[in-house]
Design an enzyme around this catalytic site. Structure first.
Site, mmCIF file in Angstrom:
data_model
loop_
_atom_site.group_PDB
_atom_site.id
_atom_site.type_symbol
_atom_site.label_atom_id
_atom_site.label_comp_id
_atom_site.label_asym_id
_atom_site.label_seq_id
_atom_site.Cartn_x
_atom_site.Cartn_y
_atom_site.Cartn_z
ATOM 1 C CD GLU A 267 -2.823 1.241 2.394
ATOM 2 O OE1 GLU A 267 -2.706 0.430 3.329
ATOM 3 O OE2 GLU A 267 -3.775 2.039 2.290
ATOM 4 C CB CYS B 74 -7.432 2.761 4.196
ATOM 5 S SG CYS B 74 -7.932 1.838 5.642
ATOM 6 C CG ASN C 124 -8.861 -2.368 2.287
ATOM 7 O OD1 ASN C 124 -8.189 -3.394 2.314
ATOM 8 N ND2 ASN C 124 -8.726 -1.410 3.177
ATOM 9 C CD GLU C 125 -9.411 -2.798 7.616
ATOM 10 O OE1 GLU C 125 -9.505 -1.568 7.853
ATOM 11 O OE2 GLU C 125 -8.487 -3.485 8.055
HETATM 12 O O1 AHR Z 1 -2.176 -1.528 6.842
HETATM 13 C C1 AHR Z 1 -2.660 -0.289 7.238
HETATM 14 C C2 AHR Z 1 -4.168 -0.201 7.154
HETATM 15 O O2 AHR Z 1 -4.763 -1.086 8.042
HETATM 16 C C3 AHR Z 1 -4.760 -0.588 5.831
HETATM 17 O O3 AHR Z 1 -4.744 0.446 4.932
HETATM 18 C C4 AHR Z 1 -6.170 -0.937 6.189
HETATM 19 O O4 AHR Z 1 -6.723 -1.874 5.318
HETATM 20 C C5 AHR Z 1 -6.061 -1.406 7.611
HETATM 21 O O5 AHR Z 1 -6.969 -0.773 8.421
#
Ligand code: AHR
Length: 673
Positions: free
Chosen positions: A47, A258, A389-390
């Site tokens: 990321e 994120c 993603n999350e």
């Molecule tokens: O790894 C850091 C963050 O942790 C990522 O962007 C997210 O997916 C998670 O909350």
């Protein structure tokens, strides 16, 4: 002595006796394979956080090269002995170029370049008019390396010459070249020049001095080293890619995280904005720029020089399956939680379909042609795609269903990764886990940022998961020495050891867990927002943490089939003397590979009996990873403080005897004959 005291004394004596003489007898059944280990089992999560891409992996040294940051001259300084008002103006041509509207107009009035430090004697005085770029916390410059300068320019008459120089933190010259723009008229042209650095410097700056009389427009001012990964012009930092390649990862997940979701939907990651020429890749703010008040990074943007084409290329280079994660029509639920109405989701779904065509389509398809035109005729062979993603809640499920239907009906063989939210337990997780399993999700992405204790205690997490149901992707995890997102988090031997222990459980359950990746991957020591991280870098150096070596050892010792390893007929998952173990065979090399974590403070003697094998080689290898103590860490100065050490181990028939040091991660590899 009272009866109860007597019993306590006896118990203590027994405990002392058993621990002092602890002799673990483990049984490995080589001929009872339980499941295939997927080639994708151990991978990496990338990321653009912590200056992971811009200021990190993407080797561009000029910050804000296209003047598109909120403050157009952020990272730049106008300087000189005579700088008339308006000598450098920020201009905008949004009608002409919506993706890269800003540029600068430099007016020089008989400007002199000054006494440049053309020799090693140093910088001797500034010119009349110049620009300085500070780089990303300075520029890492290496002696003997060639640096390639380029800029887009436009001018009506050719009357200005540019002197390009690198200087160290004291202003001493590290190399110089000149550019004489010759093209005139209304169009933009590219000027290039190269030079070799005369010294190594972690905090260099780039000066551009103007000489002559006239007006010149400038944009896309860039400086790259030529020693990038595979020497690709405008490429990636070789030392950082090498650390990834050394892991031989099974997959690479990108671009997050994120960052996929964005603070709001306008800032979501759009892969189509990250391909084509650099000028076409519209820069946006990096959401980690302002996420944490305790770690503001106002100069953090995404230029997308490392875009989707480069991610696919990177995956191919390091032999990893690409795993792109796409926005599902929802912004980060920790931030705005903005959602796209489901009847307006089509463009998002179309992006997913087009991405598959971009990766896999032949040159006769619209997006396959775009890929081919960018230089990759052959398909990238994309097999997996993440939707969201999350993300969590019924809003996610509602949107996921729409994506799944569209993707599966056009590309039934693409495996889809679904989100189970932010945590590995709780209401949100239970809801999604149940729902996604009832929807027969291909792969469910679980995230856990937890304390080391959690990792030690959860080595059995997957023992009772349905082996015939959806598969698990442990998509983001790392042990936190302090609370999650605390700046006090450290990558120490305790966090790494707890991950090693937990990963025996992932490996043991390879029939359920198809993929796993530590997160986040990179952190720039001077520009990070989130810790802990697998690999730390500065402008010139990079090192793997103890956690990195755990990941690497698992990946390099992946094997092809899981076999049982037991202690007293039970799996070895910390219940006795904090011992954790898993075992695989590697059909390609005919090796048995045993991983054993001793998470106790005492040495443990182990006898490992191998059943179902006729003969073993008389020698094997023992790889040990351990720190001097649980707080041990690696650093730029001591990158190998906690690093694997390999030795030979003698094999006694089908028995292996070895003592596992306190707090150690051990891998035994023996060939079956
Ligand atoms: O790894 C850091 C963050 O942790 C990522 O962007 C997210 O997916 C998670 O909350």
């Amino acid at each position: 002595m009272k009866k109860i005291e007597l019993i306590s004394c006896i118990l203590a004596a027994i405990l002392f006796f058993t621990s002092a003489t602890a002799q673990n007898v483990l049984m490995v059944r080589v001929n009872e394979p339980k499941a295939d280990v997927q080639p994708t089992m151990w991978g990496i999560f990338f990321e653009d956080i912590n200056l992971g891409a811009d200021g990190g992996l993407y080797a561009e040294l000029v910050k804000n090269r296209s003047f598109e940051f909120f403050k157009p001259l952020m990272g730049w300084k106008i300087q000189g002995k005579q700088v008339p008002e308006g000598a450098v103006l920020v201009m905008n041509r949004k009608e002409e170029s919506s993706t890269n509207p800003r540029y600068i107009r430099v007016s020089a009035n008989n400007a002199s370049k000054g006494d440049l430090g053309l020799t090693n004697e140093g910088f001797r005085g500034m010119g009349d008019l110049g620009l300085t770029n500070e780089g990303f916390r300075g520029m890492g410059i290496k002696q003997g390396v060639r640096y390639d300068f380029s800029a887009m320019y436009r001018q009506q008459s050719a009357s200005i010459k540019l002197y390009i120089e690198l200087v160290d933190s004291t202003g001493k010259n590290l190399g110089v070249t000149t550019v004489t723009p010759t093209e005139t008229g209304d169009g933009w042209h590219k000027a290039t020049a190269s030079f070799t650095a005369t010294a190594t410097e972690p905090k260099a700056k780039l000066n551009i001095w103007f000489e002559g009389i006239g007006v010149i427009d400038l944009d896309m001012i860039s400086l790259f080293p030529d020693d990038t990964w595979k020497n690709r012009p405008g490429g990636l930092r070789a030392d950082m890619v090498q650390l990834l390649a050394d892991m031989k990862p099974g997959f690479i997940r990108f671009p997050g995280g994120c960052i996929v979701e964005g603070y709001d939907l306008s800032q979501r990651y759009r892969w189509k904005n990250t391909i084509g020429t650099l000028e076409q890749r519209q820069l946006i703010i990096n959401r980690w720029n302002f996420e944490f008040a305790h770690r503001p990074t106002p100069d953090y943007f995404q230029t997308f020089g490392l875009g989707f084409f480069e991610y696919f290329q990177l995956a191919e280079d390091i032999g990893a399956e690409p795993l792109p994660i796409l926005n599902c029509g929802m912004a980060c639920q920790f931030n705005t939680a903005e959602v796209v109405p489901v009847d307006e989701l089509d463009p998002f779904v179309q992006d997913a379909l087009d991405l598959i065509e971009f990766a896999n389509g032949d040159v006769n398809t619209k997006w396959g042609k775009v890929r081919a035109d960018m230089g990759h005729l052959a398909p990238f062979n994309l097999k997996m795609l993440g939707v969201g993603n999350e993300n969590w809640g019924p809003q996610y499920v509602e949107r996921l269903k729409i994506f799944t239907k569209a993707i599966k009906s056009k590309y039934p063989n693409i495996k889809l990764v679904n989100s189970s939210g932010t945590d590995p337990n709780g209401e949100r997780f239970d809801y999604l886990n149940d729902t996604l399993r009832s929807m027969h999700a291909d792969i469910i992405d679980e995230h856990y940022y937890r304390r080391p204790e959690w990792f030690f205690q959860n080595a059995r997490r997957y023992d009772n998961y349905d082996k015939n149901g959806s598969k698990v992707f442990a998509g983001e995890y790392s042990a936190q020495s302090d609370k999650t997102v605390s700046v006090e988090n450290r990558n120490n031997w305790l966090t790494a050891l707890s991950e090693a222990a937990f990963m025996t459980g992932l490996e043991r359950n390879a029939g359920v867990v198809f993929m796993a990746s530590y997160a986040p991957l990179f952190a720039n020591a001077e520009g990070w927002q989130w810790t802990p991280d697998l690999i730390w870098v500065d402008n010139l150096r990079s090192y793997g943490t103890p956690d990195y070596y755990v990941q690497k050892l698992y990946s390099l010792n992946k094997g092809t089939k899981v076999i049982p390893i037991t202690l007293n007929n039970d799996v070895v998952a910390g219940q006795r003397d904090s011992l954790y173990a898993s075992a695989v065979i590697d059909a390609k090399t005919n090796n048995v590979i045993i991983k054993l974590v001793n998470a106790s403070n005492k040495s443990q003697t182990n006898t490992i009996n191998l059943a179902g094998v006729k003969k073993l080689a008389t020698q094997g290898t023992l790889t040990v990873l351990k720190g001097d103590n649980l707080n041990s860490m690696n650093s730029f100065e001591q990158p190998q403080n906690v690093a694997p050490k390999e030795s030979t181990i003698v094999i006694n028939g089908t028995k292996i005897n070895f003592a596992a040091a306190p707090y150690s991660f051990n891998i035994i590899k023996v060939r079956m004959l």
